[in-house]
Design an enzyme around this catalytic site. Structure first.
Site, PDB file in Angstrom:
ATOM      1  CG  ASP A  66      -2.067  -0.990   1.080  1.00 12.69           C
ATOM      2  OD1 ASP A  66      -2.250  -1.530  -0.029  1.00 12.69           O
ATOM      3  OD2 ASP A  66      -2.771  -1.229   2.075  1.00 12.69           O
ATOM      4  NE  ARG A 148       6.042  21.652  29.995  1.00 13.77           N
ATOM      5  CZ  ARG A 148       7.092  22.400  29.690  1.00 13.77           C
ATOM      6  NH1 ARG A 148       7.299  22.762  28.423  1.00 13.77           N
ATOM      7  NH2 ARG A 148       7.933  22.811  30.624  1.00 13.77           N
ATOM      8  NE  ARG A 165      -3.026  18.868  28.274  1.00 14.29           N
ATOM      9  CZ  ARG A 165      -2.526  18.281  29.355  1.00 14.29           C
ATOM     10  NH1 ARG A 165      -3.341  17.837  30.312  1.00 14.29           N
ATOM     11  NH2 ARG A 165      -1.222  18.126  29.493  1.00 14.29           N
ATOM     12  CB  THR A 178      -8.361   0.238   6.565  1.00 14.33           C
ATOM     13  OG1 THR A 178      -8.026   0.722   5.256  1.00 14.33           O
ATOM     14  CG2 THR A 178      -9.827  -0.146   6.597  1.00 14.33           C
ATOM     15  CB  ALA A 179      -4.038   3.795   6.954  1.00 13.29           C
ATOM     16  CG  MET A 182      -8.421   0.092  12.062  1.00 16.56           C
ATOM     17  SD  MET A 182      -8.481  -1.223  10.816  1.00 16.56           S
ATOM     18  CE  MET A 182      -6.739  -1.597  10.628  1.00 16.56           C
TER      19      MET A 182
END
Length: 287
Positions: A66, A148, A165, A178-179, A182
């Site tokens: 992909d 931080r 945050r 789906t990358a 996910m």
């Protein structure tokens, strides 16, 4: 018909497959141009820099996973891309190695169909000039080396959505759901759905959840921090470093990515196969 061929040269299997492909094309006297680095690895030609392939060729062939297809799509623009999966997961690469020749024969005959995929466009101002970047999967703003947890401020069509945050924010298309999205807990969205998903990365707030929005929305993201630089990634490539308080605007791109479709591929089967759904229970389905 002339093909542009882009190979993941780090995969031995992809290089061997490319040699098989170019041999077949030579025998059939079908024109092709190899991306220059791919040609160097194969020790053959003709070749050209990837920036020039769009001008020289009619259709792109991506040999890899992909990631290789995403890389190829950035240079194909509106030219179709045929993805051959020589990777691991293969959500975007429609065809297996065994299906390669048959798929190319159909392309040569003109008997193929196209999947149109929506892209994102990220817009920033860099030294007084507007910079536009496109992504098929996702646009990601991360905290990078900032020590931080910064606050990411998100607006939809100019209206404040929230201040999160978190370690970062992912804005993904249905293709990119789906990358990374996910992996960060975002929902799986069926391809061609006219939506985007905004997924916080490791939010430091129990009530924060991913949100699915219409793809006609204009998203603005800024990082509220005292100082620091924050990576802006488009499809996994760092395009630039954002300054504190700088705003990046993300919206639907006018340019579509055109993928050659595998008509024998079933999306539900892909989810079961790639994500191992239902492995704990075997279904005795009638043939």
């Amino acid at each position: 018909m002339k093909f542009a061929i882009v190979v993941n040269t780090e995969r031995k299997e992809a290089v061997l497959l490319a040699k098989e492909l170019t041999g077949w094309l030579d025998r059939k006297r079908i024109g092709y141009v190899l991306e220059s680095l791919s040609a160097e690895k194969l020790g053959t030609g003709p070749s050209a820099k990837i920036d020039d392939l769009n001008r020289l060729c009619d259709l792109f062939i991506s040999l890899g996973g992909d990631g290789t297809l995403l890389y190829t799509s950035h240079y194909s623009e509106t030219k179709p891309v045929l993805g051959i999966n020589v990777g691991r997961l293969g959500f975007l690469t429609e065809f297996s190695k065994d299906e390669m020749i048959t798929a190319i024969e159909k392309v040569v005959e003109g008997s193929y169909s196209i999947h149109n995929r929506t892209q994102l466009e990220a817009i920033t101002m860099d030294k007084g000039r507007e910079q536009r970047m496109r992504a098929l999967n996702d646009v990601v703003i991360e905290k990078g080396a900032y020590p931080r947890i910064p606050t990411f401020v998100i607006r939809l069509d100019g209206e404040l959505l929230g201040s999160y945050r978190a370690d970062g924010i992912i804005i993904a298309t249905s293709t990119g759901s789906t990358a990374y999205s996910m992996s960060a807990g975002g929902p799986i969205i069926a391809p061609k759905s006219s939506v985007f998903v905004i997924t916080p990365i490791c939010p430091h707030m129990l009530t924060v959840r991913p949100i699915v929005i219409s793809d006609d929305k204009i998203i603005e993201v800024s990082v509220d921090a005292q100082s620091g630089e924050f990576p802006l990634n488009c499809d996994g490539r760092i395009t630039r470093m954002l300054q504190s308080q700088e705003t990046v605007t993300v919206k639907k791109s006018d340019a579509l990515i055109n993928l050659v479709a595998n008509e024998d591929r079933d999306y539900c089967e892909i989810l079961r196969t790639k994500l191992l759904w239902g492995r704990e229970h075997s279904l005795n389905l009638p043939e």
